[in-house]
Design an enzyme around this catalytic site. Structure first.
Site, PDB file in Angstrom:
ATOM      1  N   GLN A 165      10.153 -19.786   0.476  1.00  0.00           N
ATOM      2  CA  GLN A 165       8.978 -19.152  -0.057  1.00  0.00           C
ATOM      3  C   GLN A 165       8.757 -17.719   0.601  1.00  0.00           C
ATOM      4  OE1 GLN A 165       6.827 -19.408  -2.419  1.00  0.00           O
ATOM      5  NE2 GLN A 165       5.982 -17.315  -1.775  1.00  0.00           N
ATOM      6  N   GLY A 298       0.619 -22.460  -6.467  1.00  0.00           N
ATOM      7  CA  GLY A 298       0.698 -23.328  -7.776  1.00  0.00           C
ATOM      8  C   GLY A 298       2.173 -22.739  -8.346  1.00  0.00           C
ATOM      9  N   GLY A 299       2.404 -21.714  -8.281  1.00  0.00           N
ATOM     10  CA  GLY A 299       3.708 -21.330  -8.885  1.00  0.00           C
ATOM     11  C   GLY A 299       4.137 -19.825  -7.970  1.00  0.00           C
ATOM     12  N   MET A 300       5.513 -19.633  -8.074  1.00  0.00           N
ATOM     13  CA  MET A 300       6.093 -18.456  -7.593  1.00  0.00           C
ATOM     14  C   MET A 300       7.005 -17.904  -8.606  1.00  0.00           C
ATOM     15  SD  MET A 300       5.783 -16.182  -5.250  1.00  0.00           S
ATOM     16  CE  MET A 300       6.907 -14.742  -5.371  1.00  0.00           C
ATOM     17  N   GLU A 301       6.693 -16.758  -8.989  1.00  0.00           N
ATOM     18  CA  GLU A 301       7.589 -16.137  -9.856  1.00  0.00           C
ATOM     19  C   GLU A 301       9.098 -15.607  -9.660  1.00  0.00           C
ATOM     20  OE1 GLU A 301       4.821 -12.752  -7.900  1.00  0.00           O
ATOM     21  OE2 GLU A 301       4.571 -15.079  -8.413  1.00  0.00           O
ATOM     22  N   HIS A 325       1.034 -17.772 -16.514  1.00  0.00           N
ATOM     23  CA  HIS A 325       0.856 -16.713 -15.273  1.00  0.00           C
ATOM     24  C   HIS A 325       2.163 -16.537 -14.625  1.00  0.00           C
ATOM     25  CE1 HIS A 325      -1.517 -14.975 -11.969  1.00  0.00           C
ATOM     26  NE2 HIS A 325      -0.574 -15.066 -11.201  1.00  0.00           N
ATOM     27  N   GLU A 326       2.891 -17.528 -14.314  1.00  0.00           N
ATOM     28  CA  GLU A 326       4.153 -17.020 -13.636  1.00  0.00           C
ATOM     29  C   GLU A 326       5.109 -16.372 -14.563  1.00  0.00           C
ATOM     30  OE1 GLU A 326       4.144 -17.359 -10.597  1.00  0.00           O
ATOM     31  OE2 GLU A 326       2.090 -18.529 -10.562  1.00  0.00           O
ATOM     32  N   HIS A 329       4.436 -12.675 -14.835  1.00  0.00           N
ATOM     33  CA  HIS A 329       4.859 -11.852 -13.562  1.00  0.00           C
ATOM     34  C   HIS A 329       6.358 -11.438 -13.912  1.00  0.00           C
ATOM     35  CE1 HIS A 329       2.177 -11.980 -10.233  1.00  0.00           C
ATOM     36  NE2 HIS A 329       2.032 -13.179 -10.337  1.00  0.00           N
ATOM     37  N   GLU A 348      -1.144  -8.964  -9.365  1.00  0.00           N
ATOM     38  CA  GLU A 348      -1.830  -9.937  -9.904  1.00  0.00           C
ATOM     39  C   GLU A 348      -2.955  -9.823 -10.923  1.00  0.00           C
ATOM     40  OE1 GLU A 348      -0.861 -12.891  -9.413  1.00  0.00           O
ATOM     41  OE2 GLU A 348       0.409 -12.752  -7.677  1.00  0.00           O
ATOM     42  N   ASP A 406      -1.235 -11.506   3.567  1.00  0.00           N
ATOM     43  CA  ASP A 406      -1.902 -12.735   3.105  1.00  0.00           C
ATOM     44  C   ASP A 406      -3.332 -12.655   2.820  1.00  0.00           C
ATOM     45  OD1 ASP A 406       0.509 -14.148   2.732  1.00  0.00           O
ATOM     46  OD2 ASP A 406       0.130 -15.834   3.828  1.00  0.00           O
ATOM     47  N   TYR A 414      -6.835 -11.051  -8.066  1.00  0.00           N
ATOM     48  CA  TYR A 414      -6.588 -11.459  -9.299  1.00  0.00           C
ATOM     49  C   TYR A 414      -7.622 -11.311 -10.179  1.00  0.00           C
ATOM     50  CZ  TYR A 414      -2.899 -14.663  -6.936  1.00  0.00           C
ATOM     51  OH  TYR A 414      -1.861 -14.929  -6.219  1.00  0.00           O
ATOM     52  N   LYS A 587      -4.434 -23.428  -2.842  1.00  0.00           N
ATOM     53  CA  LYS A 587      -5.502 -23.245  -3.513  1.00  0.00           C
ATOM     54  C   LYS A 587      -6.482 -24.157  -3.253  1.00  0.00           C
ATOM     55  CE  LYS A 587      -6.956 -23.336  -8.245  1.00  0.00           C
ATOM     56  NZ  LYS A 587      -6.590 -23.260  -9.727  1.00  0.00           N
TER      57      LYS A 587
END
Length: 632
Positions: A165, A298-301, A325-326, A329, A348, A406, A414, A587
């Site tokens: 990540q 939740g997700g990484m694009e 959402h992803e 991106h 975002e 971060d 967002y 989250k």
């Protein structure tokens, strides 16, 4: 002239364009993404000096050592340099570098500079005229970008697992490069893994079955488009694939494959819906990788291969807005990227807006309105968390110097970002706004962007007389707070939900709540509207009637636990324990531990007891957040 009044044409500058001699030297070389040269584009989270020497391509040849928990091998970097450049400065974090050579194997002097807890260490290499350098190195066992899971932390329980990540600045802990989103790089990789495992990455898969090698099996990948370095991603494990459409499919552990493919059955249609809005999908394939539950987001694009949390699998496709959402991106974030993390909202805010438009195209305006209305509530909560609407962190463009990037990854970026774009749409009209966005993604494709660049581009290509002033664009971007004319999309479906919540709070009669046709979003709204002063018997009635403590829908379970903890409902602590030790999605994890800890004598001891069990299974991103909350 004020910096924010400059047009993007004046903001974009490649080394080749700025230096005629360098342009001549690089004639015929692959096109590279431009580097922004304004003060606003200076990346305070990178040691790189790209105007002198910048990385244009990364070639990795690495072995995943599951015993030592390190990635080891070489990174070959192609460089574009100004005439006379003597050194290149890279970003690193606890890398063990054995040697650096040029393309012919000649040793090049290198040195690490003073380290920083957030930024890591600068790695400076003396070039001696080299245009390509080879770094022989290994990551540290605790590299924060990499999570090494034992077999019992996976769904199949038979093989270990590795995933990365990289966002925001973690990839420097396993790839020595210029780790700045404004310095886009193409890449390729040869990854050797144990024979029984499969490697996947965020690029074109050149060897689908892998190749036999002395160390196991080697998989080769390529990304020929310049990407922000945080988007270089890898996963290794017992992985299987199922096709969904001609360019879409799902990777995951065999035990999760059928459930995952069923949940994301609309994936191909979703890509087509997105293309219908803002132009062609430019990355080839769009596959998903459903990871083990410790994945922190939740997700990484990641291009070509979105990483997804298993908490999105509800069994009824009710949480697929995360996939929208992803996917979005692939345009906002991957195609046009924030040049620095101070402008995270450019990634975002655009993506939340685009996500909602995809959901509207796929599932109708009513569902899109519910999601937007819930997002407004998330924005208000983010303002409160930031210290109020007038706090500095309620701005879109931030100053994160000396802070972890971060810190800027909040729902302000967002949701306030998305509300800003909806407000522009309201003023200029959807037809013109859509035409502008499509042209924007075309003009800025594979390039970085700043807030100043966006404003200049809208002035040149969107706004007519008086529209910019009516919106108050600079106020939105650079000032705290929320303008009074911000567009709040209100769901008509929520009026009945709000009445039902008020009625239940007064009567405690769960059977009287008409849940006909309710979706996840209805439950989220209902639970969020209940007061934090409910007596235990009413919470018990609700839990018993609706099975909230054991809900398999992560969003509903989370909303229930936030309500229960806010009301100090003792029976919910067991559910919180099970939930927090079964997944690591930040989250959910961060707010729940914060809510428990805020309850002092009642929740504080429970928070620490649960965290002691859960922490070893969390990714470094999640651990870092909760460590701060609990003072660890």
């Amino acid at each position: 002239m004020h910096l924010r009044n400059l047009l993007p044409a004046l903001l974009l500058c490649t080394l080749a364009a700025c230096d005629p001699q360098t342009a001549s030297e690089n004639k015929g070389a692959p096109q590279v993404a431009p580097v922004l040269t304004t003060d606003e584009a200076k990346d305070v989270h990178s040691y790189a000096r790209p105007q002198e020497a910048r990385v244009t391509h990364v070639s990795l040849d690495l072995t995943a050592d599951f015993d030592a928990k390190v990635m080891a091998g070489t990174a070959t970097l192609d460089l574009q340099t100004r005439d006379g450049a003597k050194e290149v400065v890279l970003d690193s974090r606890n890398l063990a570098v054995k040697q650096v050579t040029d393309a012919e194997g000649r040793q090049l002097p290198f040195a690490f500079g003073k380290g920083d807890a957030i930024l890591g260490q600068p790695l400076t290499v003396q070039l001696g005229g080299a245009k390509q350098i080879v770094i022989h190195y290994a990551s540290a066992p605790g590299a924060p970008a990499l999570q090494w899971l034992s077999a019992d932390q996976t769904a199949g329980k038979k093989s270990p697992y590795l995933f990365s990540q990289g966002e925001a600045i973690l990839n420097r802990s396993w790839i020595p490069t210029q780790d700045s989103p404004g310095i886009r790089q193409s890449w390729d990789a040869s990854i050797t893994v144990p024979e029984e495992l499969v490697a996947v990455m965020s690029g074109d898969r050149l060897t689908p079955e892998g190749e036999n090698s002395d160390g196991g099996r080697t998989f080769r990948f390529k990304m020929d488009k310049p990407v922000a370095p945080y988007l270089i991603a890898i996963a290794v494990g017992d992985l299987a694939f199922k096709e969904i459409g001609p360019r879409t499919g799902v990777w995951t552990e065999p035990a999760m494959l059928e459930r995952s493919a069923s949940e994301f059955a609309d994936l191909e249609k979703m890509v087509s819906a997105a293309e219908g809005l803002y132009g062609p999908y430019r990355w080839g394939r769009y596959d998903l990788l459903v990871l083990p539950p410790s994945f922190p987001f939740g997700g990484m694009e990641n291009p070509t291969l979105t990483f997804v949390t298993p908490t999105v699998i509800a069994g009824d496709r009710s949480l697929v807005s995360l996939i929208a959402h992803e996917l979005a991106h692939s345009w906002s974030g991957n195609l046009v990227t924030n040049a620095t993390w101070n402008d995270f909202w450019l990634n975002e805010g655009f993506t939340v807006y685009f996500e909602n438009r995809i959901m509207e195209a796929m599932y109708g305006a009513d569902r899109a309105a519910m999601l937007a209305d819930l997002g407004w509530g998330d924005m208000e909560a983010a303002f409160k968390q930031a210290g109020g609407k007038d706090a500095p962190d309620s701005r879109l463009h931030l100053d994160l110097a000396g802070r972890d990037p971060d810190d800027g990854m909040t729902d302000v970026a967002y949701e306030k970002g998305a509300v800003f774009l909806r407000t522009i749409e309201h003023v200029v009209g959807r037809e013109r706004w859509d035409a502008y966005l499509k042209s924007y993604f075309d003009r800025l494709a594979f390039k970085p962007q700043t807030s100043a660049g966006l404003i200049g581009d809208m002035r040149a290509n969107l706004f007519k007389d008086g529209e910019e002033e009516k919106i108050g664009v600079e106020r939105w971007v650079y000032q705290a707070g929320l303008p009074d004319d911000a567009v709040h999309v209100r769901s008509t479906a929520f009026a009945a939900v709000d009445r039902a919540a008020a009625s239940f709070a007064a009567s405690g009669n769960a059977a009287a709540v008409d849940r006909t046709g309710w979706t996840t979003q209805h439950y989220q709204r209902f639970l969020a509207r209940l007061p934090r002063t409910l007596p235990a018997d009413r919470l018990a009635t609700l839990d018993s009637a609706w099975g909230l403590s054991d809900s398999g829908n992560s969003e509903i379970r989370f909303a229930w636990l936030m309500l229960a903890i806010g009301n100090r409902y003792d029976p919910a602590l067991a559910s919180a324990d099970r939930f927090l030790t079964s997944m690591g999605r930040r989250k959910f994890v961060a707010p729940l531990f914060e809510a428990l800890n805020a309850q002092a004598e009642w929740g504080g001891p429970a928070a620490r007891a649960i965290y002691l069990k859960a922490r070893p299974g969390y990714h470094s991103v999640t651990r870092g957040t909760v460590d701060k909350t609990l003072g660890i």
